[in-house]
Design a protein around this motif. Structure first.
Motif, PDB file in Angstrom:
ATOM      1  N   SER A 160       7.840   2.457   9.562  1.00 20.36           N
ATOM      2  CA  SER A 160       6.550   3.114   9.342  1.00 20.36           C
ATOM      3  C   SER A 160       5.580   2.199   8.596  1.00 20.36           C
ATOM      4  N   PHE A 161       4.349   2.119   9.120  1.00 19.76           N
ATOM      5  CA  PHE A 161       3.298   1.334   8.468  1.00 19.76           C
ATOM      6  C   PHE A 161       2.174   2.257   8.026  1.00 19.76           C
ATOM      7  N   ALA A 162       1.533   1.882   6.914  1.00 17.79           N
ATOM      8  CA  ALA A 162       0.387   2.663   6.447  1.00 17.79           C
ATOM      9  C   ALA A 162      -0.806   2.500   7.385  1.00 17.79           C
ATOM     10  N   HIS A 193       8.238   1.955  16.010  1.00 24.93           N
ATOM     11  CA  HIS A 193       7.453   2.079  14.782  1.00 24.93           C
ATOM     12  C   HIS A 193       6.365   3.134  14.935  1.00 24.93           C
ATOM     13  N   ARG A 194       5.820   3.543  13.821  1.00 27.29           N
ATOM     14  CA  ARG A 194       4.717   4.484  13.770  1.00 27.29           C
ATOM     15  C   ARG A 194       3.700   3.935  12.779  1.00 27.29           C
ATOM     16  N   ILE A 195       2.442   4.389  12.906  1.00 23.95           N
ATOM     17  CA  ILE A 195       1.394   3.866  12.023  1.00 23.95           C
ATOM     18  C   ILE A 195       0.592   5.032  11.452  1.00 23.95           C
ATOM     19  N   GLY A 196       0.366   4.985  10.134  1.00 20.56           N
ATOM     20  CA  GLY A 196      -0.483   5.986   9.481  1.00 20.56           C
ATOM     21  C   GLY A 196       0.272   6.787   8.443  1.00 20.56           C
ATOM     22  N   GLY A 197      -0.507   7.344   7.487  1.00 21.60           N
ATOM     23  CA  GLY A 197       0.099   8.155   6.436  1.00 21.60           C
ATOM     24  C   GLY A 197       0.763   9.404   7.013  1.00 21.60           C
ATOM     25  N   PHE A 198       1.623  10.009   6.219  1.00 21.10           N
ATOM     26  CA  PHE A 198       2.344  11.216   6.656  1.00 21.10           C
ATOM     27  C   PHE A 198       1.582  12.477   6.257  1.00 21.10           C
ATOM     28  N   GLY A 199       0.708  12.333   5.250  1.00 23.20           N
ATOM     29  CA  GLY A 199       0.028  13.500   4.711  1.00 23.20           C
ATOM     30  C   GLY A 199       0.740  14.001   3.461  1.00 23.20           C
ATOM     31  N   GLY A 200       0.941  13.075   2.521  1.00 26.06           N
ATOM     32  CA  GLY A 200       1.560  13.456   1.245  1.00 26.06           C
ATOM     33  C   GLY A 200       3.029  13.793   1.375  1.00 26.06           C
ATOM     34  N   VAL A 201       3.584  14.344   0.290  1.00 22.25           N
ATOM     35  CA  VAL A 201       5.022  14.674   0.275  1.00 22.25           C
ATOM     36  C   VAL A 201       5.329  15.707   1.362  1.00 22.25           C
ATOM     37  N   THR A 226       8.459  -0.557   0.925  1.00 17.71           N
ATOM     38  CA  THR A 226       7.042  -0.828   0.693  1.00 17.71           C
ATOM     39  C   THR A 226       6.900  -1.885  -0.400  1.00 17.71           C
ATOM     40  N   HIS A 227       5.706  -2.414  -0.513  1.00 18.45           N
ATOM     41  CA  HIS A 227       5.390  -3.398  -1.555  1.00 18.45           C
ATOM     42  C   HIS A 227       5.568  -2.733  -2.921  1.00 18.45           C
ATOM     43  N   PRO A 228       6.048  -3.485  -3.921  1.00 16.45           N
ATOM     44  CA  PRO A 228       6.280  -2.866  -5.249  1.00 16.45           C
ATOM     45  C   PRO A 228       5.023  -2.239  -5.862  1.00 16.45           C
ATOM     46  N   PHE A 229       3.847  -2.617  -5.365  1.00 16.51           N
ATOM     47  CA  PHE A 229       2.628  -2.020  -5.910  1.00 16.51           C
ATOM     48  C   PHE A 229       2.142  -0.826  -5.076  1.00 16.51           C
ATOM     49  N   ALA A 230       2.865  -0.481  -4.025  1.00 21.05           N
ATOM     50  CA  ALA A 230       2.519   0.709  -3.237  1.00 21.05           C
ATOM     51  C   ALA A 230       3.170   1.915  -3.922  1.00 21.05           C
ATOM     52  N   ALA A 231       2.671   2.232  -5.104  1.00 25.21           N
ATOM     53  CA  ALA A 231       3.357   3.196  -5.978  1.00 25.21           C
ATOM     54  C   ALA A 231       3.306   4.613  -5.431  1.00 25.21           C
ATOM     55  N   GLN A 232       2.202   4.961  -4.806  1.00 21.35           N
ATOM     56  CA  GLN A 232       2.076   6.359  -4.350  1.00 21.35           C
ATOM     57  C   GLN A 232       3.112   6.680  -3.277  1.00 21.35           C
ATOM     58  N   MET A 233       3.240   5.765  -2.309  1.00 22.53           N
ATOM     59  CA  MET A 233       4.204   6.013  -1.224  1.00 22.53           C
ATOM     60  C   MET A 233       5.619   6.078  -1.789  1.00 22.53           C
ATOM     61  N   SER A 234       5.920   5.198  -2.749  1.00 24.57           N
ATOM     62  CA  SER A 234       7.268   5.201  -3.333  1.00 24.57           C
ATOM     63  C   SER A 234       7.536   6.507  -4.079  1.00 24.57           C
ATOM     64  N   ARG A 235       6.516   7.003  -4.772  1.00 21.84           N
ATOM     65  CA  ARG A 235       6.699   8.285  -5.497  1.00 21.84           C
ATOM     66  C   ARG A 235       6.903   9.420  -4.503  1.00 21.84           C
ATOM     67  N   HIS A 236       6.134   9.401  -3.414  1.00 18.26           N
ATOM     68  CA  HIS A 236       6.291  10.450  -2.400  1.00 18.26           C
ATOM     69  C   HIS A 236       7.693  10.398  -1.791  1.00 18.26           C
ATOM     70  N   ALA A 237       8.155   9.181  -1.524  1.00 11.90           N
ATOM     71  CA  ALA A 237       9.489   9.031  -0.913  1.00 11.90           C
ATOM     72  C   ALA A 237      10.564   9.581  -1.853  1.00 11.90           C
ATOM     73  N   SER A 272      -2.440 -12.765  -9.794  1.00  7.18           N
ATOM     74  CA  SER A 272      -1.394 -12.356  -8.855  1.00  7.18           C
ATOM     75  C   SER A 272      -0.712 -11.085  -9.334  1.00  7.18           C
ATOM     76  N   LYS A 273      -0.298 -10.255  -8.371  1.00  3.01           N
ATOM     77  CA  LYS A 273       0.582  -9.137  -8.703  1.00  3.01           C
ATOM     78  C   LYS A 273       2.007  -9.669  -8.755  1.00  3.01           C
ATOM     79  N   ASN A 274       2.803  -9.174  -9.677  1.00  3.01           N
ATOM     80  CA  ASN A 274       4.188  -9.625  -9.757  1.00  3.01           C
ATOM     81  C   ASN A 274       5.025  -8.878  -8.715  1.00  3.01           C
TER      82      ASN A 274
HETATM   83  P1  NAP Z   1       0.089   3.487  -1.648  1.00  2.00           P
HETATM   84  O1  NAP Z   1      -1.119   3.501  -2.518  1.00  2.00           O
HETATM   85  O2  NAP Z   1       1.404   3.611  -2.272  1.00  2.00           O
HETATM   86  O3  NAP Z   1       0.000   4.603  -0.526  1.00  2.00           O
HETATM   87  C1  NAP Z   1      -1.172   5.314  -0.225  1.00  2.00           C
HETATM   88  C2  NAP Z   1      -0.884   6.163   0.966  1.00  2.00           C
HETATM   89  O4  NAP Z   1      -0.758   5.354   2.136  1.00  2.00           O
HETATM   90  C3  NAP Z   1       0.426   6.923   0.896  1.00  2.00           C
HETATM   91  O5  NAP Z   1       0.310   8.096   0.126  1.00  2.00           O
HETATM   92  C4  NAP Z   1       0.695   7.177   2.348  1.00  2.00           C
HETATM   93  O6  NAP Z   1      -0.179   8.177   2.853  1.00  2.00           O
HETATM   94  C5  NAP Z   1       0.244   5.883   2.996  1.00  2.00           C
HETATM   95  N1  NAP Z   1       1.320   4.916   3.140  1.00  2.00           N
HETATM   96  C6  NAP Z   1       1.640   3.883   2.312  1.00  2.00           C
HETATM   97  N2  NAP Z   1       2.655   3.172   2.811  1.00  2.00           N
HETATM   98  C7  NAP Z   1       3.010   3.777   3.966  1.00  2.00           C
HETATM   99  C8  NAP Z   1       3.982   3.504   4.957  1.00  2.00           C
HETATM  100  N3  NAP Z   1       4.814   2.438   4.866  1.00  2.00           N
HETATM  101  N4  NAP Z   1       4.062   4.336   6.021  1.00  2.00           N
HETATM  102  C9  NAP Z   1       3.226   5.387   6.138  1.00  2.00           C
HETATM  103  N5  NAP Z   1       2.264   5.691   5.250  1.00  2.00           N
HETATM  104  C10 NAP Z   1       2.158   4.889   4.183  1.00  2.00           C
HETATM  105  O7  NAP Z   1       0.077   2.147  -0.739  1.00  2.00           O
HETATM  106  P2  NAP Z   1      -0.957   0.927  -0.742  1.00  2.00           P
HETATM  107  O8  NAP Z   1      -0.847   0.206  -2.038  1.00  2.00           O
HETATM  108  O9  NAP Z   1      -2.287   1.413  -0.241  1.00  2.00           O
HETATM  109  O10 NAP Z   1      -0.274   0.022   0.374  1.00  2.00           O
HETATM  110  C11 NAP Z   1      -0.357   0.389   1.744  1.00  2.00           C
HETATM  111  C12 NAP Z   1       0.687  -0.385   2.513  1.00  2.00           C
HETATM  112  O11 NAP Z   1       0.456  -1.783   2.347  1.00  2.00           O
HETATM  113  C13 NAP Z   1       2.092  -0.106   2.018  1.00  2.00           C
HETATM  114  O12 NAP Z   1       2.900   0.181   3.114  1.00  2.00           O
HETATM  115  C14 NAP Z   1       2.520  -1.368   1.307  1.00  2.00           C
HETATM  116  O13 NAP Z   1       3.873  -1.653   1.511  1.00  2.00           O
HETATM  117  C15 NAP Z   1       1.622  -2.435   1.916  1.00  2.00           C
HETATM  118  N6  NAP Z   1       1.235  -3.447   0.906  1.00  2.00           N
HETATM  119  C16 NAP Z   1       0.677  -3.077  -0.270  1.00  2.00           C
HETATM  120  C17 NAP Z   1       0.346  -4.037  -1.201  1.00  2.00           C
HETATM  121  C18 NAP Z   1      -0.230  -3.652  -2.535  1.00  2.00           C
HETATM  122  O14 NAP Z   1      -0.502  -4.559  -3.336  1.00  2.00           O
HETATM  123  N7  NAP Z   1      -0.442  -2.382  -2.820  1.00  2.00           N
HETATM  124  C19 NAP Z   1       0.584  -5.392  -0.915  1.00  2.00           C
HETATM  125  C20 NAP Z   1       1.162  -5.742   0.317  1.00  2.00           C
HETATM  126  C21 NAP Z   1       1.481  -4.762   1.229  1.00  2.00           C
HETATM  127  P3  NAP Z   1       0.274   9.725   2.941  1.00  2.00           P
HETATM  128  O15 NAP Z   1       0.211  10.242   1.540  1.00  2.00           O
HETATM  129  O16 NAP Z   1      -0.756  10.309   3.854  1.00  2.00           O
HETATM  130  O17 NAP Z   1       1.648   9.766   3.514  1.00  2.00           O
END
Ligand code: NAP
Length: 264
Positions: free
Chosen positions: A32-34, A47-55, A74-85, A195-197
């Motif tokens: 799954s990709f965001a 694969h699929r693309i797009g948010g799920f719509g929260g928890v 997901t990336h360690p800084f994608a905190a929202q998706m990790s919390r939802h998961a 840089s993000k760690n």
């Molecule tokens: P986020 O703030 O944690 O997530 C925001 C929302 O995007 C989530 O609530 C979810 O939407 C959707 N989402 C995130 N990852 C998803 C996935 N793998 N599949 C389906 N929906 C996903 O994430 P973000 O920081 O915007 O990052 C978005 C994507 O880019 C992530 O997949 C992450 O791995 C990648 N990325 C992020 C960074 C970074 O620095 N943040 C760097 C490199 C790559 P719903 O609530 O609608 O489900």
């Protein structure tokens, strides 16, 4: 029976794990990709693309697709998706693994200024104008509007118009090699990096390059995430899935109903 695995992607490691699972008959994988980037390179797996719509949306998806396991790659800084998961997995007792390497550690020769979040990074650059390399993605660049005196070289996957006056964008997708990073920092006459760690091997070369050139790095610490079982690399994640498959095979050969597998 194949173990159905949902992998939340967004990292090189997530793609690698998905490819390894797809080549293994014990697993059925969905990556799954965001959908943040304009062109998602075909991962070569379902694969699929797009948010799920929260928890709640994630719960609906998990139920509909009857996944047996969830891998948060997901990336360690994608905190929202990790919390939802973490929340969704807890609610339906679904096995959850986070694929995440250790954070980078400061080594001899490094000149890091560690900040707790990106919001603190602009001030950490200091007052006098400097040439700054930003490799933090596109979405949070606006934070640096509070430090307009600097010249920013921004690396992002897709082109965009930065909300900063003195900035230019270089489009590139990792992994990045040390020689190229050294050349880039020298060509752009960079004086400090932000840089993000992330801890990801595919983007570490810029940190090594900064060390070799004696450049300071404003290093943003990772956000705090719910504690879940973690694998540091793709091989360990595959090991975890293999164990889960063995446990689920043992259960499915008994008389237990399929729903029991959800809680293995
Ligand atoms: P986020 O703030 O944690 O997530 C925001 C929302 O995007 C989530 O609530 C979810 O939407 C959707 N989402 C995130 N990852 C998803 C996935 N793998 N599949 C389906 N929906 C996903 O994430 P973000 O920081 O915007 O990052 C978005 C994507 O880019 C992530 O997949 C992450 O791995 C990648 N990325 C992020 C960074 C970074 O620095 N943040 C760097 C490199 C790559 P719903 O609530 O609608 O489900």
């Amino acid at each position: 029976m194949a173990l159905s695995v949902l992998i939340l992607g967004g990292t090189t490691e997530g793609r690698e794990l998905a490819l390894r699972c797809a080549a293994d008959r014990r697993f059925r994988v969905l990556l799954s990709f965001a959908g943040r980037t304009q062109h998602i390179a075909d991962p070569g797996v379902p694969h699929r693309i797009g948010g799920f719509g929260g928890v709640e949306g994630l719960l609906v998806h998990l139920e509909r697709e009857r996944h047996h396991a969830l891998v948060d790659a997901t990336h360690p800084f994608a905190a929202q998706m990790s919390r939802h998961a973490a929340r969704a997995a807890e609610l339906v007792h679904l096995p959850l693994l986070r694929l995440e390497g250790a954070a980078w550690r400061e080594l001899p020769g490094d000149r890091w200024r560690v900040v707790p979040g990106l919001a603190e990074a602009p001030a950490a650059l200091g007052g006098p104008p400097r040439r700054v390399f930003l490799s933090i993605g596109r979405l949070e660049v606006g934070q640096f509007a509070s430090a307009p005196q600097h010249d920013y070289t921004i690396r992002a996957i897709d082109p965009f118009v930065p909300p900063l006056e003195r900035a230019r964008v270089i489009c590139a997708r990792g992994p990045f090699e040390l020689a190229a990073e050294l050349a880039l920092l020298e060509r752009e006459r960079i004086e400090v990096l932000v840089s993000k760690n992330s801890g990801t091997p595919s983007t570490y070369a810029k940190i090594e390059a900064a060390r070799k050139l004696g450049l300071p790095v404003v290093m943003v610490e990772r956000p705090r995430l719910p504690p879940v079982e973690t694998a540091p690399d793709v091989a360990s994640a595959l090991g975890w899935l293999t164990e889960l498959h063995e446990a689920s095979s043992a259960l499915s050969s008994s008389t237990l109903p399929p729903s029991t597998l959800r809680g293995v």
